[in-house]
Motif scaffolding. Structure first.
Motif, PDB file in Angstrom:
ATOM      1  N   TYR A 138      22.425 -70.313  18.388  1.00  0.00           N
ATOM      2  CA  TYR A 138      21.166 -71.046  18.231  1.00  0.00           C
ATOM      3  C   TYR A 138      20.080 -70.001  17.975  1.00  0.00           C
ATOM      4  O   TYR A 138      19.492 -69.469  18.916  1.00  0.00           O
ATOM      5  CB  TYR A 138      20.817 -71.857  19.488  1.00  0.00           C
ATOM      6  N   ILE A 139      19.863 -69.662  16.707  1.00  0.00           N
ATOM      7  CA  ILE A 139      18.889 -68.615  16.389  1.00  0.00           C
ATOM      8  C   ILE A 139      17.859 -69.119  15.373  1.00  0.00           C
ATOM      9  O   ILE A 139      18.174 -69.926  14.512  1.00  0.00           O
ATOM     10  CB  ILE A 139      19.564 -67.328  15.866  1.00  0.00           C
TER      11      ILE A 139
ATOM     12  N   ARG B 254      30.001 -69.450   9.162  1.00  0.00           N
ATOM     13  CA  ARG B 254      29.157 -70.361   9.926  1.00  0.00           C
ATOM     14  C   ARG B 254      29.695 -71.783   9.832  1.00  0.00           C
ATOM     15  O   ARG B 254      30.045 -72.257   8.756  1.00  0.00           O
ATOM     16  CB  ARG B 254      27.730 -70.302   9.411  1.00  0.00           C
ATOM     17  N   VAL B 255      29.710 -72.476  10.963  1.00  0.00           N
ATOM     18  CA  VAL B 255      30.047 -73.891  11.026  1.00  0.00           C
ATOM     19  C   VAL B 255      28.889 -74.568  11.747  1.00  0.00           C
ATOM     20  O   VAL B 255      28.668 -74.329  12.923  1.00  0.00           O
ATOM     21  CB  VAL B 255      31.366 -74.128  11.798  1.00  0.00           C
TER      22      VAL B 255
ATOM     23  N   TRP C 114      32.542 -68.333  13.325  1.00  0.00           N
ATOM     24  CA  TRP C 114      33.875 -67.771  13.504  1.00  0.00           C
ATOM     25  C   TRP C 114      33.751 -66.320  13.083  1.00  0.00           C
ATOM     26  O   TRP C 114      33.375 -66.025  11.960  1.00  0.00           O
ATOM     27  CB  TRP C 114      34.929 -68.486  12.660  1.00  0.00           C
ATOM     28  N   THR C 115      34.014 -65.407  14.012  1.00  0.00           N
ATOM     29  CA  THR C 115      33.839 -63.991  13.726  1.00  0.00           C
ATOM     30  C   THR C 115      35.190 -63.295  13.670  1.00  0.00           C
ATOM     31  O   THR C 115      36.139 -63.688  14.353  1.00  0.00           O
ATOM     32  CB  THR C 115      32.956 -63.308  14.786  1.00  0.00           C
ATOM     33  N   GLN C 116      35.228 -62.254  12.882  1.00  0.00           N
ATOM     34  CA  GLN C 116      36.455 -61.494  12.677  1.00  0.00           C
ATOM     35  C   GLN C 116      36.975 -60.880  13.976  1.00  0.00           C
ATOM     36  O   GLN C 116      38.170 -60.913  14.234  1.00  0.00           O
ATOM     37  CB  GLN C 116      36.172 -60.386  11.657  1.00  0.00           C
TER      38      GLN C 116
ATOM     39  N   GLY D 208      15.046 -74.275   9.769  1.00  0.00           N
ATOM     40  CA  GLY D 208      14.628 -73.956  11.133  1.00  0.00           C
ATOM     41  C   GLY D 208      15.438 -72.872  11.794  1.00  0.00           C
ATOM     42  O   GLY D 208      15.114 -72.429  12.886  1.00  0.00           O
ATOM     43  N   GLY D 209      16.501 -72.409  11.176  1.00  0.00           N
ATOM     44  CA  GLY D 209      17.324 -71.356  11.766  1.00  0.00           C
ATOM     45  C   GLY D 209      18.794 -71.587  11.497  1.00  0.00           C
ATOM     46  O   GLY D 209      19.179 -72.235  10.533  1.00  0.00           O
ATOM     47  N   GLY D 210      19.610 -71.063  12.381  1.00  0.00           N
ATOM     48  CA  GLY D 210      21.058 -71.245  12.301  1.00  0.00           C
ATOM     49  C   GLY D 210      21.558 -71.786  13.626  1.00  0.00           C
ATOM     50  O   GLY D 210      21.313 -71.189  14.678  1.00  0.00           O
TER      51      GLY D 210
END
Length: 158
Positions: A123-124, A99-100, A113-115, A106-108
């Motif tokens: 925005y979750i 995560r960046v 960056w995913t493999q 309040g969430g993420g």
């Protein structure tokens, strides 16, 4: 907001209060006050700038991301793919993630960056009812709208 994220938000939101109270009981309490102030500024920026309040599908074929102090728009490509998935399904598809951005209060919000997928804008505020929007020419977008089924249906019809 899911129960887990609400709990983390409440815990993080109480840190400034704890620091202010500690300032009265510990030597060099000024440092605790500075920590409280720093924490309030960071949480305020996250809440006002990074945490969306709504995702709006506009008539001009754009997706509007509304934040308390700003707006963002994404053009909707005719060849877009949109689907609802769980957090587990996303992790199975994406592999490991880094995560960046802001997370926890309040969430993420920000980027992952995913493999297997590279960069994903995110925005979750909960782990269920996630919607993944993929379209040519832009990063995938992972959001948690208030009504995910309707959101997917509207984006599919448009």
């Amino acid at each position: 907001m899911s129960a887990e994220i609400l709990a983390v938000t409440l815990i993080l939101g109480s840190v400034p209060l704890v620091c202010v109270m500690a300032a009265f009981f510990v030597p060099r309490g000024g440092i605790a006050l500075l920590i409280a102030l720093w924490f309030l500024v960071i949480c305020g920026v996250i809440w006002c700038v990074w945490r969306p309040t709504a995702f709006v599908i506009r008539d001009d074929n754009r997706l509007e991301l509304r934040f308390p102090v700003r707006r963002r728009w994404r053009e909707l490509h005719p060849q877009r793919q949109v689907r609802q998935l769980s957090l587990t399904e996303f992790h199975q598809e994406a592999g490991w993630v880094v995560r960046v951005g802001a997370s926890g209060f309040g969430g993420g919000f920000g980027w992952l960056w995913t493999q297997r997928r590279g960069w994903v804008e995110v925005y979750i505020s909960r782990g269920d009812g996630l919607v993944l929007l993929e379209q040519p020419g832009s990063r995938p977008l992972l959001v948690s709208p208030a009504q995910p089924e309707q959101f997917v249906e509207l984006l599919t019809q448009k």
